[in-house]
Design an enzyme around this catalytic site. Structure first.
Site, PDB file in Angstrom:
ATOM      1  CB  SER A  69      13.011  32.488  -8.589  1.00  0.00           C
ATOM      2  OG  SER A  69      13.647  31.633  -7.671  1.00  0.00           O
TER       3      SER A  69
ATOM      4  CE1 TYR B 227      16.775  36.766  -8.153  1.00  0.00           C
ATOM      5  CE2 TYR B 227      16.148  34.903  -6.780  1.00  0.00           C
ATOM      6  CZ  TYR B 227      16.325  35.466  -8.026  1.00  0.00           C
ATOM      7  OH  TYR B 227      16.038  34.729  -9.137  1.00  0.00           O
TER       8      TYR B 227
ATOM      9  CE  LYS C 149      14.080  37.150 -10.876  1.00  0.00           C
ATOM     10  NZ  LYS C 149      14.074  37.499 -12.319  1.00  0.00           N
TER      11      LYS C 149
HETATM   12  C1  WQD Z   1      21.399  23.910  -3.588  1.00  0.00           C
HETATM   13  C2  WQD Z   1      21.741  23.051  -2.380  1.00  0.00           C
HETATM   14  C3  WQD Z   1      22.746  24.298  -0.582  1.00  0.00           C
HETATM   15  C4  WQD Z   1      26.424  25.375  -2.715  1.00  0.00           C
HETATM   16  C5  WQD Z   1      19.440  29.454  -5.136  1.00  0.00           C
HETATM   17  C6  WQD Z   1      18.573  30.656  -4.942  1.00  0.00           C
HETATM   18  C7  WQD Z   1      17.375  30.585  -5.808  1.00  0.00           C
HETATM   19  C8  WQD Z   1      17.733  30.315  -7.250  1.00  0.00           C
HETATM   20  C9  WQD Z   1      18.716  29.215  -7.416  1.00  0.00           C
HETATM   21  C10 WQD Z   1      17.689  31.983  -8.864  1.00  0.00           C
HETATM   22  C11 WQD Z   1      21.407  23.706  -1.042  1.00  0.00           C
HETATM   23  C12 WQD Z   1      23.722  23.285  -1.150  1.00  0.00           C
HETATM   24  C13 WQD Z   1      25.186  24.857  -2.381  1.00  0.00           C
HETATM   25  C14 WQD Z   1      27.581  24.851  -2.073  1.00  0.00           C
HETATM   26  C15 WQD Z   1      26.159  23.339  -0.837  1.00  0.00           C
HETATM   27  N1  WQD Z   1      18.240  31.491  -7.862  1.00  0.00           N
HETATM   28  N2  WQD Z   1      25.058  23.855  -1.466  1.00  0.00           N
HETATM   29  N3  WQD Z   1      27.405  23.844  -1.162  1.00  0.00           N
HETATM   30  O1  WQD Z   1      19.844  27.675  -2.629  1.00  0.00           O
HETATM   31  O2  WQD Z   1      18.283  26.084  -3.844  1.00  0.00           O
HETATM   32  O3  WQD Z   1      18.702  28.291  -4.765  1.00  0.00           O
HETATM   33  O4  WQD Z   1      19.786  29.350  -6.498  1.00  0.00           O
HETATM   34  O5  WQD Z   1      17.839  32.826  -9.553  1.00  0.00           O
HETATM   35  O6  WQD Z   1      16.694  31.761  -5.694  1.00  0.00           O
HETATM   36  O7  WQD Z   1      18.174  30.724  -3.589  1.00  0.00           O
HETATM   37  O8  WQD Z   1      20.493  26.611  -4.884  1.00  0.00           O
HETATM   38  O9  WQD Z   1      22.540  25.675  -5.846  1.00  0.00           O
HETATM   39  O10 WQD Z   1      22.733  27.486  -4.092  1.00  0.00           O
HETATM   40  O11 WQD Z   1      21.960  25.209  -3.407  1.00  0.00           O
HETATM   41  O12 WQD Z   1      26.080  22.425   0.006  1.00  0.00           O
HETATM   42  O13 WQD Z   1      28.714  25.275  -2.323  1.00  0.00           O
HETATM   43  O14 WQD Z   1      23.160  22.853  -2.358  1.00  0.00           O
HETATM   44  O15 WQD Z   1      22.882  24.407   0.805  1.00  0.00           O
HETATM   45  O16 WQD Z   1      20.992  22.675  -0.171  1.00  0.00           O
HETATM   46  P1  WQD Z   1      19.310  27.151  -3.890  1.00  0.00           P
HETATM   47  P2  WQD Z   1      22.010  26.302  -4.604  1.00  0.00           P
END
Ligand code: WQD
Length: 338
Positions: free
Chosen positions: A124, A148, A152
């Site tokens: 990741s 997490y 990884k």
């Molecule tokens: C994306 C953007 C949030 C949800 C995470 C893990 C990473 C990977 C993928 C892997 C951010 C915003 C999100 C919501 C929001 N995992 N958001 N409202 O945080 O980049 O990555 O998932 O296995 O390790 O950290 O992805 O999709 O959670 O967030 O505003 O309800 O959307 O703040 O800016 P992220 P995400």
């Protein structure tokens, strides 16, 4: 080639099975269905019109791994099986180390016993942590901010030492950015078991009426519209990166990490607008403070994957949102509806 896919019933695993089978590989799945359902494999078999040997079990279980090595004799392994919820990892660190690091160790031990020396690992972009510069290239320092992420990175280190100990071994580490979208058939896609942690499945559940509104975490980041920016990548492109990585591993001993992203980034608001175009509805949103542990922006430099794997992302943002909506609207409750 005979390819064992651990975690093959999951979101990325299932899309990868389709691309592997399309390239003529024979596949076998090990999955414990902790975050998946056997229905996925039924659908993949239909879509691919092919056979998939499947074993229900834990990747830490040496007996089932040895059984698979004996029955299927894999030439290579694609290792997805693991836990992936960042906040849960902070609450249950030992479980995460056990499954993600211990699972990788158990798998490598079984591969050694069977003489299988080729592995593609599901890592990741979260291994990089707070950016010193963007886009991240593979030489960017790694200092993950969550348990997490550390599991990884630790698994990457295990693979690096394993591959370095014998010239007959090859390990390809794929550092995924933010996978979204679904297969073009709308028969397989992302189906979170609980309240979605990630942005895209959350928006999709709002659009289909399962949740009232998207909560936007933070509008005061140092980005053009104040919301977080990410490098979203279509899951079919991501799946194809694994096929390219298998070819690469076949011709290249040692270990090599690759960023798997598009090189472009979009904000939360960009994603909401794009999804609105795809589904023809307004997505209700409400504003909330920043989510703990989030960074403002991240973006891949995918040049190495392009040069060395011969892979690049082909799907644009509209393809990501359109396929997500096609999947979610045809399967409002995911695989539950059968
Ligand atoms: C994306 C953007 C949030 C949800 C995470 C893990 C990473 C990977 C993928 C892997 C951010 C915003 C999100 C919501 C929001 N995992 N958001 N409202 O945080 O980049 O990555 O998932 O296995 O390790 O950290 O992805 O999709 O959670 O967030 O505003 O309800 O959307 O703040 O800016 P992220 P995400």
């Amino acid at each position: 080639m005979h390819v064992l896919v651990t975690g093959g019933a999951g979101y990325i695993g299932s899309h990868t099975l389709i691309e592997l089978m399309a390239e003529g590989h024979d596949v076998c799945v090990l999955d414990n269905y902790a975050n998946a359902t056997p229905e996925v494999l039924t659908r993949v078999r239909t879509l691919s019109n092919g056979q998939i040997a499947d074993y229900r079990g834990d990747v830490r279980d040496a007996a089932i791994l040895d059984q698979i090595m004996q029955d299927f004799a894999p030439d290579a392994v694609v290792h997805f099986a693991g836990l992936k919820a960042v906040s849960e990892s902070q609450q249950k660190p030992l479980t995460y180390y056990d499954v993600n690091v211990g699972g990788t160790l158990a798998l490598l031990h079984a591969m050694d016993r069977a003489g299988c020396g080729r592995i593609i690992f599901s890592s990741s972009a979260t291994v990089y942590g707070e950016p010193d510069y963007l886009p991240y290239d593979e030489a960017h320092p790694t200092r993950p901010a969550s348990v997490y992420g550390r599991t990884k990175l630790m698994a990457e280190q295990v693979l690096t030492d394993w591959a370095g100990a014998d010239p007959g071994r090859s390990a390809v580490i794929l550092r995924y950015f933010n996978p979204v979208g679904a297969h073009g058939s709308a028969r397989i896609g992302e189906d979170p078991q609980d309240i979605p942690n990630n942005l895209m499945p959350y928006i999709a559940q709002v659009a289909v009426g399962r949740r009232p509104a998207l909560t936007i975490f933070g509008d005061d980041y140092d980005t053009p519209d104040g919301t977080g920016q990410r490098d979203y990548i279509h899951v079919v492109d991501l799946a194809r990166a694994h096929v390219a990585a298998l070819d690469y591993a076949g011709r290249t001993p040692g270990v090599r990490p690759f960023n798997i992203g598009t090189g472009q980034s979009y904000s939360v608001i960009d994603m909401v607008r794009a999804f609105e175009r795809a589904c023809g509805q307004t997505i209700p949103t409400r504003q909330a403070p920043r989510r703990a542990g989030d960074i403002a922006a991240m973006q891949a430099d995918p040049a190495r994957a392009q040069a060395e794997l011969g892979w690049r992302a082909q799907h644009d943002l509209d393809a990501m949102t359109a396929s997500t909506w096609a999947w979610q609207s045809a399967n409002p409750h995911g695989y539950d509806a059968g």
